[in-house]
Structure formats: structure tokens, C-alpha cells
Design an enzyme around this catalytic site. Structure first.
Site, PDB file in Angstrom:
ATOM      1  N   PRO A   1      50.035 -86.147  71.301  1.00  0.00           N
ATOM      2  CG  PRO A   1      49.122 -87.923  72.516  1.00  0.00           C
ATOM      3  CD  PRO A   1      49.704 -87.580  71.180  1.00  0.00           C
TER       4      PRO A   1
ATOM      5  N   GLY B   1      47.168 -83.014  66.598  1.00  0.00           N
ATOM      6  CA  GLY B   1      48.480 -83.649  66.459  1.00  0.00           C
ATOM      7  C   GLY B   1      48.733 -84.601  67.614  1.00  0.00           C
TER       8      GLY B   1
ATOM      9  CD  GLU C   1      39.623 -82.571  68.415  1.00  0.00           C
ATOM     10  OE1 GLU C   1      39.641 -83.824  68.441  1.00  0.00           O
ATOM     11  OE2 GLU C   1      38.660 -81.911  68.832  1.00  0.00           O
TER      12      GLU C   1
ATOM     13  CB  VAL D   1      53.319 -81.616  69.289  1.00  0.00           C
ATOM     14  CG1 VAL D   1      53.284 -80.185  68.781  1.00  0.00           C
ATOM     15  CG2 VAL D   1      54.545 -82.333  68.727  1.00  0.00           C
ATOM     16  N   GLY D   2      51.065 -81.582  71.739  1.00  0.00           N
ATOM     17  CA  GLY D   2      49.921 -80.951  72.413  1.00  0.00           C
ATOM     18  C   GLY D   2      50.349 -80.267  73.712  1.00  0.00           C
TER      19      GLY D   2
ATOM     20  CB  CYS E   1      43.699 -89.570  65.175  1.00  0.00           C
ATOM     21  SG  CYS E   1      42.164 -88.894  64.557  1.00  0.00           S
TER      22      CYS E   1
END
Ligand code: NAD
Length: 500
Positions: free
Chosen positions: A221, A219, A241, A223-224, A275
């Protein structure tokens, strides 16, 4: 608030009493959590050893393959409803690539699972030293909406292959695909060990309060960072990822029409919601002029004179993204496309020329069918431009001079690299896929997925005899014993000259 909904384990998590689980610090900390029962049921199944035998893993993977075959038409229809995904693109990116991962895994699983015997020193010469590929335990896979099947089930292939119990959480944005996976997939997989949780942000936040043994997230960055923070509370390892802006350098020496086709395909595939799409082009002003002509011809060749009517061009997945993309069209000059239709969430394949690095479109990942061209003086300036920004998921470089492609590869850093094409590097199961820095952490595809979901357990199984050799390391210590221990265990530097 959206209710936490169905799981593949048969019951909705909130109905689950989590019966039979033993108390622990972590369980206490998450008591009252709607997913605690589900996680603990999967943990019990994992501890039972059920997922360890190779035959079990193969049977589950084959069942996953049957899901992809038998539900193919429904997957194509669901992704069409969710984002107008052309069926060619859906079959290629959601089904074929996912099945490639599955077949690669089934073809090699027995070899990948084997203990890896490693070198020994003279002290351990009668022993067995090996790396055991152990499953982590209960793992969580969270997927985005842009490739809602492949990015959910691709990691699942490796998680099952490695012997884990798994919860998968599809994106709530692509409702039709989410529903299909949640309703149909549990009928194929063992419900004791694999579950689908449908959840929005609030429910996923609660899900993440539970202790997992591994979290695989795909998802954005931002939310990462949330995922990594939640994982840190339990010291859970993660693969992230993520995304970012992928630069595409086009040198002055190249076959312009071929470059235009390869760049346009990568940018406009899935309506730009990829992406690894080339996010922007860097080239000289002269090349920009030639490229604009070639891109204009390419867009007409690919989608006809009215791309909105083309069955081969998708739509934007949600209203919020549509609005965001529409606002980005104010950067540079619209030379190709630029038309939008809110009712259909249609944004034409668009190329913006003379874009400035400070323009809004250069401040965020585009994730839509808009290609800005940022003029640069030469390759050195392009490389400086790339290196002064966050490290991307992929760098693209086009040139008929291999030295130029190699220079861009050599002097930049990114998750992956593709010279003279776009997207194609992900079609190889032999290449690891993942980001670096803000574009991600960890890698997968093919054997890399199996390794990601396996703990590499360092094992030494010693021989019980020959105890006299061991007395050398026991107290009382002496200089003489130390010399013998050093001689027996030392790793010598190759080529070092020993005068004695
Ligand atoms: P997203 O980060 O908004 O959502 C991804 C997942 O996280 C979804 O399942 C969502 O429900 C969940 N989520 C969202 N907010 C959350 C929160 N606060 N707490 C817990 N979970 C939350 O990403 P997206 O919009 O679905 O996808 C687009 C992004 O994903 C882009 O940045 C793109 O580059 C990236 N992406 C990366 C890859 C890759 O392989 N590197 C592949 C596809 C997409």
C-alpha cells in the site's frame, strides 16, 4: 545507483535517442528521461495499429505460452534460488495459474473483443449504439517479488489481449527470476511492442515520470500511494493490487482438523509470502486450544519433525524481511515453531497464541510463516474487530454452520471472500481479484483482466437520413418540441403509474 538496464526493445533505454517521435507537452516534460525513447517507440508502434488485429494478439499470447512451457524448468530453478520456493508451489502458483489465465483468454478472446450492442431509444432506433473495447495504448505493469512470474505475466496476458503495447517491470528483489524474464521473454514477444525494464526504486521513479495510458501495480500500500501520485500527474488510470491483514474467523462449530489443514496451507504456502494468506485467526479461547493441537499435528504432517529439512517449505526472500519477521516473534506466546536461521533466511512455520490486538505483529501485514491467534468472545466481536480496521484483500470464515459463514460475509467488507478454505478463490478465472480501500483499487483475472486493460468506448453511429426527426431538437425551441423530445428520449421509471 543501479543503472537502468536492458529493455526488450533491444537497446538499453539510456542509449535510445527516441528518434522519430513528435514533440508534445508530455515529451518536453520528460526530455532527458532515460526511458522516454523506449516509451515513445512503443507509443509509435501502438499508433501504427499493429497490436489491434486479433490474429496479432493471439500470436503474441501463444508466444507467451511457449515461454512458460519452454522455460518452465528455468523458472522453477530461478524461484528456488530466489526464495527456496518448493517446485510444487512454483509450478502451481507461477505456471499453472498463469497458463489458466492464458488459456481462458485465448478461448474467449474473439467474444470479448466484439462490440457490445446496447439498447436504444426511439430517437436512435435507426442507428448503431455499441461499446467498443479499445486498447488504452502504452501500459506499464509493475510486479512484486513474492510470485515474480505470475504477478508479472498474469496482467500481461490481459494487456496483450486488449491490444496494448506494454512495459513490464519485474521486482529487483528476486534477481534470478528478474534476469530470466529480462533475457528470455523478449526473444518470444514482438520487440516493437513489448519490453522488459529491470529497475530498482530510483530507476522506477524515472520510468514513472513518463506518460503511460494505464498503470497496473501490484505491491505494498505505501508504494501504491507513490504510484498513484506519479500517475495523477498525467491523469493516468491505475489498478492497484495491494496488501494488508486478512482476518480468518474460526467458529466454535467446525471440523477442527480440516480447518487447521486449510489454514496452515494458506499461511505457510510460499513461506507465508502471499498477499491473500490468512494473516491472523480470530476465535474463542476454547477453539484456540483445539486449533493449536490440530495445527501442531498439521505442521508435523506437512513438513515432518524438522520443517527446515523439508523440501516443501520455502525461505524468506530478503534479509530485511527476515529481520522484520524475526522481530515480530515477540508477540503473544510461541506455541508452534519459532525457530529461525539467518544463514538460510529460514523461519519455521510458527503459531502464536493469546496475541493481543496491540502486539507488534498486529500492526502490519506479516508476509511470512507466522500465524497469530487473537482470542475473541464470539462472532459478533470478531466482526467488530474486522470492521474497525482497514478493509482487507480477503476475509476468511470457517464454520460447519453456513449461517455463520454467511453472517461474516454479509457484515464485513473486503476485496474477496472465501468460506471454509483459504487461497482457493484465486484459482477461479471466473472470479474478479482485487482489493478495496487500502487493499487496492480495480480487479483482474480472466475477462476482468481484459476489461481492465480495455477502454470501454461509448459509440453511437447515426443514420444520416430522416432529418425531420432531428429538427425537433434544433432551435427555435418551443414547448411542443420539448414535449416530443421528452416523449422520444425519456427513460421511464418501471411500474410508475401514468394517469394521463
Ligand atoms: P513493494 O511495494 O515494495 O514493491 C513492488 C514493486 O514496486 C517492485 O517492482 C518495486 O521495484 C517497486 N517499487 C518499490 N518501491 C518503489 C518506489 N518508491 N517507487 C516506484 N516503484 C517502487 O512490494 P513487494 O515487497 O515487492 O511485495 C509485497 C507487497 O505486495 C505486500 O504488501 C503484498 O501484500 C503485496 N502484494 C499484493 C498482491 C495483490 O495481488 N494484491 C500480490 C502480491 C503482493
Amino acid at each position: 545507483m543501479q543503472q537502468p538496464s536492458g529493455s526488450g526493445a533491444g537497446k538499453a533505454p539510456e542509449d535510445d535517442d527516441g528518434g522519430g517521435r513528435k514533440g508534445s507537452v508530455d515529451d518536453d516534460a520528460t526530455s532527458g528521461n532515460p526511458y522516454a525513447g523506449l516509451v515513445s517507440r512503443l507509443r509509435a508502434a501502438w499508433l501504427s495499429g499493429k497490436t489491434r488485429p486479433m490474429e496479432y494478439r493471439v500470436a503474441q499470447l501463444e508466444a507467451l505460452g511457449r515461454f512458460l512451457d519452454e522455460k518452465k524448468q528455468e523458472i522453477l530453478e530461478a524461484t528456488k534460488l530466489d526464495m527456496g520456493k518448493p517446485s510444487f508451489e512454483a509450478e502451481f502458483s507461477e505456471i499453472i495459474l498463469c497458463k489458466n489465465e492464458l488459456h481462458e483468454t485465448l478461448n474467449n478472446l474473439s467474444r470479448w473483443m466484439k462490440d457490445e450492442h446496447v439498447g436504444k431509444n426511439s430517437v436512435t432506433r435507426w442507428d448503431s449504439a455499441f461499446i467498443r473495447k479499445d486498447p488504452y495504448g502504452v501500459v506499464l505493469i509493475i510486479a512484486p517479488w513474492n510470485y515474480p512470474v505470475n504477478l508479472l505475466l498474469g496482467p500481461l496476458v490481459g494487456a496483450i489481449a486488449a491490444g496494448n503495447c506494454v512495459i513490464i517491470k519485474p521486482s529487483e528483489m528476486t534477481k534470478n527470476t528478474e534476469r530470466l524474464v529480462a533475457e528470455a521473454l523478449p526473444r518470444y514477444l514482438d520487440k516493437d511492442c513489448f519490453a522488459v525494464v529491470t529497475a530498482g526504486v530510483q530507476e522506477t521513479t524515472r520510468l514513472l515520470e513518463n506518460k503511460f495510458d494505464y498503470i497496473f501495480f501490484t505491491g505494498s500500500p505505501s508504494v501504491g500511494r507513490i504510484i498513484m501520485t506519479a500517475a495523477a500527474k498525467h491523469l493516468t488510470p491505475v489498478t492497484l493490487e495491494l496488501g494488508g491483514k486478512n482476518p480468518c474467523y474460526v467458529s466454535d462449530t467446525c471440523d477442527v482438523q480440516n480447518v487447521a489443514r486449510r489454514v496452515a496451507w494458506g499461511r505457510f504456502f510460499n513461506a507465508g509470502q502471499t498477499c491473500i494468506a490468512p494473516d491472523y485467526v480470530l476465535c474463542s479461547l476454547e477453539m484456540q486450544e483445539k486449533l493449536l493441537l490440530a495445527l501442531s499435528k498439521t505442521v508435523a504432517d506437512f513438513y515432518g519433525s524438522s520443517p527446515q529439512k523439508s523440501p516443501d517449505f520455502g525461505r524468506i526472500a530478503g534479509e530485511k524481511h527476515f529481520q522484520r519477521l524475526q522481530d515480530l516473534l515477540c508477540s503473544g506466546q510461541v506455541v508452534i515453531g519459532g525457530e529461525t536461521d539467518e544463514k538460510e533466511r529460514y523461519i519455521a512455520p510458527t503459531v502464536l497464541a493469546d496475541v493481543h490486538p496491540s502486539d507488534p505483529i498486529m500492526q502490519e501485514e506479516i508476509f511470512g510463516p507466522i500465524l497469530p491467534i487473537v482470542p475473541v468472545a464470539n462472532m459478533d466481536e470478531a466482526i467488530d474487530f474486522i470492521n474497525s480496521r482497514e478493509r482487507p484483500l480477503v476475509v476468511y470464515a470457517f464454520s460447519s454452520n453456513d449461517k455463520v459463514v454467511n453472517q461474516v460475509l454479509e457484515r464485513t467488507s473486503s476485496g474477496g471472500f472465501c468460506g471454509n478454505d483459504t487461497l482457493m478463490h484465486v484459482t477461479l478465472t471466473s472470479l474478479p481479484f482485487g482489493g478495496i480501500g487500502s487493499s487496492g483499487l480495480g480487479m483482474y483475472h480472466g475477462k476482468f483482466t481484459f476489461d481492465t486493460f480495455s477502454h470501454h468506448r461509448a459509440c453511437l453511429h447515426r443514420y444520416m437520413g430522416r432529418e425531420t426527426f432531428n429538427t425537433l431538437r434544433y432551435p427555435p425551441y418551443t414547448q411542443q418540441k420539448l414535449g416530443m423530445v421528452r416523449a422520444a428520449s425519456e427513460v421511464k421509471r418501471k411500474g410508475a403509474c401514468t394517469l394521463l
